[in-house]
Design a protein around this motif. Structure first.
Motif, PDB file in Angstrom:
ATOM      1  N   ASP A 154       0.871  -1.178   0.000  1.00  0.00           N
ATOM      2  CA  ASP A 154       0.000   0.000   0.000  1.00  0.00           C
ATOM      3  C   ASP A 154       0.913   1.233   0.000  1.00  0.00           C
ATOM      4  O   ASP A 154       1.938   1.235   0.690  1.00  0.00           O
ATOM      5  CB  ASP A 154      -0.889  -0.027   1.249  1.00  0.00           C
ATOM      6  N   PRO A 155       0.553   2.284  -0.741  1.00  0.00           N
ATOM      7  CA  PRO A 155       1.422   3.479  -0.762  1.00  0.00           C
ATOM      8  C   PRO A 155       1.713   4.039   0.627  1.00  0.00           C
ATOM      9  O   PRO A 155       2.799   4.573   0.862  1.00  0.00           O
ATOM     10  CB  PRO A 155       0.603   4.471  -1.600  1.00  0.00           C
ATOM     11  N   ALA A 156       0.766   3.891   1.560  1.00  0.00           N
ATOM     12  CA  ALA A 156       0.970   4.422   2.906  1.00  0.00           C
ATOM     13  C   ALA A 156       2.110   3.718   3.634  1.00  0.00           C
ATOM     14  O   ALA A 156       2.670   4.266   4.586  1.00  0.00           O
ATOM     15  CB  ALA A 156      -0.313   4.316   3.722  1.00  0.00           C
ATOM     16  N   LYS A 157       2.470   2.506   3.193  1.00  0.00           N
ATOM     17  CA  LYS A 157       3.558   1.785   3.858  1.00  0.00           C
ATOM     18  C   LYS A 157       4.910   2.457   3.625  1.00  0.00           C
ATOM     19  O   LYS A 157       5.857   2.221   4.373  1.00  0.00           O
ATOM     20  CB  LYS A 157       3.599   0.335   3.371  1.00  0.00           C
ATOM     21  N   ASN A 162       8.097   0.200   7.388  1.00  0.00           N
ATOM     22  CA  ASN A 162       8.445  -1.122   7.935  1.00  0.00           C
ATOM     23  C   ASN A 162       7.615  -2.198   7.245  1.00  0.00           C
ATOM     24  O   ASN A 162       6.434  -2.366   7.558  1.00  0.00           O
ATOM     25  CB  ASN A 162       8.211  -1.163   9.443  1.00  0.00           C
ATOM     26  N   PRO A 163       8.221  -2.968   6.321  1.00  0.00           N
ATOM     27  CA  PRO A 163       7.470  -4.000   5.614  1.00  0.00           C
ATOM     28  C   PRO A 163       7.265  -5.276   6.432  1.00  0.00           C
ATOM     29  O   PRO A 163       6.510  -6.155   6.034  1.00  0.00           O
ATOM     30  CB  PRO A 163       8.350  -4.289   4.400  1.00  0.00           C
ATOM     31  N   TYR A 164       7.921  -5.380   7.587  1.00  0.00           N
ATOM     32  CA  TYR A 164       7.865  -6.599   8.396  1.00  0.00           C
ATOM     33  C   TYR A 164       6.619  -6.656   9.289  1.00  0.00           C
ATOM     34  O   TYR A 164       6.188  -7.732   9.684  1.00  0.00           O
ATOM     35  CB  TYR A 164       9.119  -6.720   9.264  1.00  0.00           C
ATOM     36  N   GLY A 165       6.082  -5.496   9.634  1.00  0.00           N
ATOM     37  CA  GLY A 165       4.924  -5.422  10.514  1.00  0.00           C
ATOM     38  C   GLY A 165       4.789  -4.018  11.062  1.00  0.00           C
ATOM     39  O   GLY A 165       5.702  -3.196  10.942  1.00  0.00           O
ATOM     40  N   ARG A 182      -1.345   4.032  13.188  1.00  0.00           N
ATOM     41  CA  ARG A 182      -2.720   3.530  13.079  1.00  0.00           C
ATOM     42  C   ARG A 182      -3.030   3.082  11.653  1.00  0.00           C
ATOM     43  O   ARG A 182      -3.686   2.053  11.439  1.00  0.00           O
ATOM     44  CB  ARG A 182      -3.709   4.595  13.542  1.00  0.00           C
ATOM     45  N   THR A 183      -2.551   3.839  10.685  1.00  0.00           N
ATOM     46  CA  THR A 183      -2.756   3.446   9.287  1.00  0.00           C
ATOM     47  C   THR A 183      -2.027   2.152   8.978  1.00  0.00           C
ATOM     48  O   THR A 183      -2.555   1.263   8.299  1.00  0.00           O
ATOM     49  CB  THR A 183      -2.280   4.563   8.344  1.00  0.00           C
ATOM     50  N   ALA A 184      -0.791   2.033   9.480  1.00  0.00           N
ATOM     51  CA  ALA A 184      -0.021   0.802   9.268  1.00  0.00           C
ATOM     52  C   ALA A 184      -0.745  -0.398   9.873  1.00  0.00           C
ATOM     53  O   ALA A 184      -0.789  -1.488   9.274  1.00  0.00           O
ATOM     54  CB  ALA A 184       1.371   0.941   9.877  1.00  0.00           C
ATOM     55  N   ARG A 191      -4.727  -6.896   5.338  1.00  0.00           N
ATOM     56  CA  ARG A 191      -3.967  -7.842   4.512  1.00  0.00           C
ATOM     57  C   ARG A 191      -3.990  -9.246   5.127  1.00  0.00           C
ATOM     58  O   ARG A 191      -4.174 -10.240   4.420  1.00  0.00           O
ATOM     59  CB  ARG A 191      -2.532  -7.362   4.338  1.00  0.00           C
ATOM     60  N   VAL A 192      -3.799  -9.334   6.436  1.00  0.00           N
ATOM     61  CA  VAL A 192      -3.844 -10.629   7.114  1.00  0.00           C
ATOM     62  C   VAL A 192      -5.201 -11.297   6.901  1.00  0.00           C
ATOM     63  O   VAL A 192      -5.286 -12.488   6.572  1.00  0.00           O
ATOM     64  CB  VAL A 192      -3.540 -10.460   8.615  1.00  0.00           C
TER      65      VAL A 192
END
Length: 230
Positions: A154-157, A162-165, A182-184, A191-192
């Motif tokens: 997601d662009p917000a990531k 942090n792509p791990y969590g 909060r968005t993350a 996704r989960v």
């Protein structure tokens, strides 16, 4: 119709940062249509240590109504999100002890094929965000579980990075959980649940196909049955 995904959010929080993120994940999960259990790992620290830190004591009171996690919560779930503060770049003792109680489920193969993910908090920006999540995921590999990290899906990531969590640096309590975190958390929960739903739908479809498959008659040879199935 596929039944809703069952999501367990099992966390440990001392001063409340992880508890706040866990609640955000819970709310996002419910909004995404999952059945969600929010549970906390039992405390190991002596009460005197908790009482010596006002934020720790306040969080203990604020989360007293959250059920203590049990292996049954993990067995029930299709997907599990674990949360922990970092301890020297590693998983907190409280969450690790809870994970260690899952040995019976592991031995029975009941932890395999579930979706797992993780979230973390630290005091400073470079104090073990990624190493703690990677250490947490070591257990998932032993479970035979499926790690579903948020990645950069997601662009917000690219804002939290942090792509791990989901992770948050709380600045020793001076930096509360913000909109970026909060968005993350929302992205991770969605996704989960989406990935768990796909696996659940595939498993249910396979189960229905097995039930509905017409068995061969005694008069049919294995070759004729194989040809008809093609």
């Amino acid at each position: 119709m596929t039944t809703p995904v069952k999501l367990a959010i099992a966390y440990y929080s001392s001063t409340g940062t992880i508890a706040t993120i866990a609640k955000e994940l819970h709310d996002a999960g419910v909004k995404a249509g999952a059945e969600v259990r929010l549970v906390r790992a039992g405390e190991l620290a002596p009460q005197a240590a908790i009482d010596s830190n006002p934020a720790w004591a306040a969080n203990q009171t604020a989360t007293a109504n959250i059920p203590e996690a049990s292996p049954a919560d993990i067995e029930w779930a299709d997907a599990v999100i674990f949360g922990t503060p970092t301890r020297f770049g590693n998983v907190s003792a409280q969450l690790k002890q809870f994970i260690d109680t899952l040995g019976g489920l592991w031995a029975g193969g009941k932890l395999a094929d579930k979706v797992y993910s993780g979230f973390v908090s630290t005091a400073t920006a470079h104090a073990g965000h990624e190493s703690t999540l990677l250490a947490l995921y070591n257990s998932v590999h032993h479970f035979g579980g499926i790690v579903v990290s948020p990645g950069f899906t997601d662009p917000a990531k690219f804002v939290d990075g942090n792509p791990y969590g989901t992770s948050h640096a709380d600045g020793q309590g001076t930096n509360p959980v913000d909109d970026t975190t909060r968005t993350a958390a929302r992205i991770q929960a969605e996704r989960v649940i989406a990935m768990a739903a796909k696996l659940k739908a595939a498993a249910e479809a396979e189960s229905h196909a097995d039930i509905e498959a017409e068995p061969p008659t005694e008069a049919e040879s294995p070759r004729r049955w194989w040809q008809r199935r093609r």
